[in-house]
Design a protein around this motif. Sequence first.
Motif, PDB file in Angstrom:
ATOM      1  N   PHE A 257       0.848  -1.203   0.000  1.00 32.56           N
ATOM      2  CA  PHE A 257       0.000   0.000   0.000  1.00 32.56           C
ATOM      3  C   PHE A 257       0.879   1.248   0.000  1.00 32.56           C
ATOM      4  N   LEU A 258       0.363   2.312  -0.600  1.00 31.52           N
ATOM      5  CA  LEU A 258       1.121   3.560  -0.667  1.00 31.52           C
ATOM      6  C   LEU A 258       0.778   4.465   0.515  1.00 31.52           C
ATOM      7  N   MET A 294      -2.853  11.955  -8.655  1.00 34.38           N
ATOM      8  CA  MET A 294      -1.859  10.884  -8.489  1.00 34.38           C
ATOM      9  C   MET A 294      -0.887  10.882  -9.664  1.00 34.38           C
ATOM     10  N   LYS A 295      -1.396  11.255 -10.856  1.00 34.07           N
ATOM     11  CA  LYS A 295      -0.550  11.320 -12.044  1.00 34.07           C
ATOM     12  C   LYS A 295       0.364  12.552 -11.999  1.00 34.07           C
ATOM     13  N   THR A 296      -0.208  13.713 -11.710  1.00 34.93           N
ATOM     14  CA  THR A 296       0.595  14.946 -11.758  1.00 34.93           C
ATOM     15  C   THR A 296       1.542  15.066 -10.564  1.00 34.93           C
ATOM     16  N   GLY A 299       3.367  10.966 -10.624  1.00 38.40           N
ATOM     17  CA  GLY A 299       3.722  10.282 -11.866  1.00 38.40           C
ATOM     18  C   GLY A 299       3.198   8.869 -11.931  1.00 38.40           C
ATOM     19  N   LEU A 300       2.121   8.571 -11.208  1.00 36.28           N
ATOM     20  CA  LEU A 300       1.581   7.210 -11.152  1.00 36.28           C
ATOM     21  C   LEU A 300       0.242   7.115 -11.875  1.00 36.28           C
ATOM     22  N   ASN A 301       0.124   6.108 -12.713  1.00 41.27           N
ATOM     23  CA  ASN A 301      -1.188   5.785 -13.267  1.00 41.27           C
ATOM     24  C   ASN A 301      -1.851   4.787 -12.315  1.00 41.27           C
ATOM     25  N   VAL A 302      -2.937   5.202 -11.728  1.00 37.62           N
ATOM     26  CA  VAL A 302      -3.635   4.309 -10.799  1.00 37.62           C
ATOM     27  C   VAL A 302      -4.996   3.954 -11.370  1.00 37.62           C
ATOM     28  N   ALA A 303      -5.497   2.804 -10.944  1.00 38.71           N
ATOM     29  CA  ALA A 303      -6.860   2.407 -11.311  1.00 38.71           C
ATOM     30  C   ALA A 303      -7.726   2.568 -10.068  1.00 38.71           C
ATOM     31  N   LEU A 333       7.958   3.914  -8.585  1.00 37.76           N
ATOM     32  CA  LEU A 333       7.780   5.232  -7.990  1.00 37.76           C
ATOM     33  C   LEU A 333       8.889   6.156  -8.487  1.00 37.76           C
ATOM     34  N   LEU A 334       8.547   7.405  -8.732  1.00 39.95           N
ATOM     35  CA  LEU A 334       9.529   8.373  -9.202  1.00 39.95           C
ATOM     36  C   LEU A 334      10.630   8.561  -8.169  1.00 39.95           C
TER      37      LEU A 334
END
Length: 368
Positions: A257-258, A294-296, A299-303, A333-334
């Motif tokens: 988990f994040l 979450m993307k900006t 940098g993660l594409n999440v569903a 992860l960036l």
Amino acid sequence: MKKESTHHERLDDFDIYGFQHDLITWFEREQRDLPWRKDQDPYKVWVSEIMLQQTKVDTVIPYFNSFIEQFPNIQSLAEAEEDRVLKAWEGLGYYSRARNLQSAVREVHESYAGIVPNTPKEISTLKGVGPYTTGAILSIAYGVPEPAVDGNVMRVLSRILLIRDDIAKPKTRKVFEEVIRDLISKENPSFFNQGLMELGAMVCTPTSPSCLLCPVREHCRAFAEGVQRELPVKTKKKSTKQVALVAGIFKDKDGRFLIHRRPSEGLLANLWEFPNFVKVDELGTAKQQLLQLMKTEYGLNVALGEYVCDIKHVFSHLVWDVNVYVGSWDGELLEGSDLVPVTEEEMKEFAFPVSHQNMWKEYLKTVE
């Protein structure tokens, strides 16, 4: 214009010694059996007084016992990792109390050979030790006749002495401190101050004081005039700020988990939480915003999956209203990202604010 009474004039015709005797005798007989009253260890008194700020006694008892078990003395708390201390405090709220306590305990360990100072001048310089805590520690642990004035004590004395000063104003505390310097028992300041606190907690309560059970009723001017329910005078606080947030509990295929750590300054400093963002209605629905941010931000594409719950958490000055979603993540992860992937087992080592503990509990219900 009517001249304000001095604290000496307020005590004209007041039976100081009779009041002291009746209060202390009652406290000796009726005091609750609380773990920090088992001895007069200044460190334990200090920990209990910090925990009791903004928190009810029944809530504090198990936390106090657990905390003292983990950090039984000045040295153990001074040398502990901050994350361990925050974990021990988890759920008590107002976490700056824990950080300030540890910072002050480290100073006592280093500068005072591990002995809590016994003078107002020295102890009041320690981080997080204000006038009330100074008076409480000195009177309870060391028998020094110092006033310990909080809202509880101001309520009690405003009724007993018919003091109509607004207790919401900071300057009013000085009025009560001066009065107590004249009132306090020099022989037993510990039981006098604790007696006032206990009276406020058990008998002279905010809305329905139990005057017929009060051990100092015959000394109470408000009771004599039938105005005890009108006191204390307290102006209302400004309305709290409402903040709408959206949060996600994201899990990857390896069951991680994040989470991320909050900044080291400000609200809930250094605690851990799930990714969350302040909502801006113009940016679309809560779900759309969570995906986009979450993307900006990371940098993660999440569903995103289902909506889990809505968590409302009230602080003294603001209210969080959090829409919580469950989701999944994958990829790398960036570099420099403050997100940390942890398993469910590892998560038990991190201290979370109550709002995020509640999110996790609600999430677990969905996967049972």
